[in-house]
Design an enzyme around this catalytic site. Sequence first.
Site, PDB file in Angstrom:
ATOM      1  CG  ASP A  99      -9.324   2.256  -0.941  1.00  0.00           C
ATOM      2  OD1 ASP A  99      -8.396   2.092  -1.579  1.00  0.00           O
ATOM      3  OD2 ASP A  99      -9.353   1.945   0.183  1.00  0.00           O
TER       4      ASP A  99
ATOM      5  CG  ASP B 174      -2.368   0.615   0.887  1.00  0.00           C
ATOM      6  OD1 ASP B 174      -2.591   1.303  -0.002  1.00  0.00           O
ATOM      7  OD2 ASP B 174      -3.220   0.225   1.620  1.00  0.00           O
TER       8      ASP B 174
END
Length: 671
Positions: A229, A174
């Site tokens: 996202d 990430d």
Amino acid sequence: MRHPRSRTTRRRVAGALTAGLLCTAGLAAPAVAAAPTPPAAPADGLALTPPMGFNNWNSTHCRAEFDEAMVKGIADLFVEKGLKDAGYRYVNLDDCWALPNRDADGKLVPDPARFPGGIKAVADYVHAKGLKLGIYTSAGTKTCNSAGFPGALGHEYSDARQFADWGVDYLKYDNCNNQGVDARQRYRTMRDALAATGRPIVYSICEWGENKPWEWASDVGQLWRTTGDISDSWSSMLSILKQNLPLAPYAGPGHWNDPDMLEVGNGGMTDTEYRSHFSLWSVMAAPLLIGTDLRKASRATFDILDNKEVIAVDQDPLGKQGRVVSAAGGRWVVAKEMKDGSRAVALFNESGTAQRIATSASAVGLPDADAYTLRDLWQHRGYNTAGTVAATVPAHGTVLLRVAADPDWAAQPPAVELASDGDPLLEAATPTALTSTVTDLGRTPARRVSVSLTGPAGWTVRATSATSATALSTGKALRTGWRVTAPAGTPAGSYGLTLRTSYRSPSGTRVTGALPLTAAVVVPPPAGTSSLGGLPWLSATSGWGPVERDTSNGESDAGDGHPLTIGGTVYAHGLGVHAPSDISFYTGRACEKVTADVGVDDEKGTKGSVAFEIWADGTKAAATDVLTNAMPARPVTADVTGAQVVRLVVTDGGDGIDSDHADWADARLSC
Ligand code: GLA
């Protein structure tokens, strides 16, 4: 956002398909641009097709239910439910698996409440089932969760070693808390650290497309997120789709665009929308990471995730991402070249009403041929067609087809198109005419063709011309007139009618098809002048929140607006909307005029700019230029004489919908 469909639009459907597959010859469609050759497949052999598996994030986030029992339960279901056989392999842990602090040796510590046996035990369990384990950390000092779990920046080699020692097969890396260190450097360091372990580990780059990884990461990781996202909503899925589609040239074996994990089954979309999500991710050769807790999943969810004909589109070894062939009015055609020369074709309806979506075999890149086979990958049925590929696709739906220049096309029955001249609008107790057509679109004749129309109990449906034909050759149609009457006293609203056909292929195979129609029972408009804020509408859409009667639009719940106010003048009546908006009223050819004072509501201060339009059936009867909050109310008048339906439309004025609170103040209809 919903796109209204003209009442006069013809609805069509192939004989055998509820969703409306059909084929017609000779419709023009734009050609697909030639694809640049994707970079060669990497020698490491990792992710030669898009990774398939599971990740807990979309269903659990950081909640306590994310634990060893869940992960093992998913692995069990992969085997028991046949998902492993369908190709799903990776069982991936997302954020929150670790404790916030490293141990005295700087090592990561699995959270003992979630993973009492540690990660190695989970990996062993998963491996014993022939599956693989994935894990997560961040290319930063901490992961994304506010609890502050440790990230790998500065610990790349020791963390990678620890993952490899546990038996990890996949790392999602990430982007949070990255301390401003250059992304290429951060992601390359972890690539090198993973390589140094000697263990093959699929490397998923998750920097949300911020640094255009498609331009530099094909030799760094096997997949890269292209967007922020996803969430479990139609608008999120749609927005991500639109960001990922243009990146098609960058995808290929071992280096995939990743539009984020699947939301199928999480409850925020309908099954039709989830089928679109799954179809579109597959046609984009996206990683297929299930994001729902399969221990609680419905039959419908399994049926979507386990559709092997759709999965085969995603997993095609040629590794091409589908390209947009055409996109207009919410009608999308996306075509994916397949290794066997066929094309997977997604006909996707972004809009809120059923629409016919059409393309052709040549437009999707197939060679000229007398006929083609056409397989519907959700209906699991095949047809022959002379060329054009099309379907009536329900709102938010996708018809996914595989089209091939197959010499054995004649073994399939002809595709037959079932159509009506629109969804009827009827007043109770008043007979209304409707016309249906059944057209043979295959190369072979359709024999013993019949058609029927059924309505709700108590309705009268009568054919006024022939309902059968001995045979229809290519391009020939059976045209039938109908009279439909709803009983006196039928309340206004939507009612289902079904048009059905049955026919035989030349070899005698019986084929049936159905086209659902929506009849609207309407009430005649009142004589005299009425406030539109007080009349029932046929349909109403608004960019944020619902359309409000006699107040402005408050952006979320019904009734959350304020008094309609434009340029300091307060109006007692009217309609408050947020752009883009479209409200339709039944006027039954009995009205003459619409008037209103329109503008941006004062509640948005200096912000907002919109344009207003009034439509009389297919004619724009009045329109304003772009109005801003600085302007006073603008009077508008539209002649709507003879219109069956009047629509009040607000557009965003060309600059996006931010703050576009639009008021139809004192809107009146004269009949
Ligand atoms: C980021 C990622 C998500 C998820 C969370 C976990 O938002 O993009 O996919 O991994 O972090 O905290």
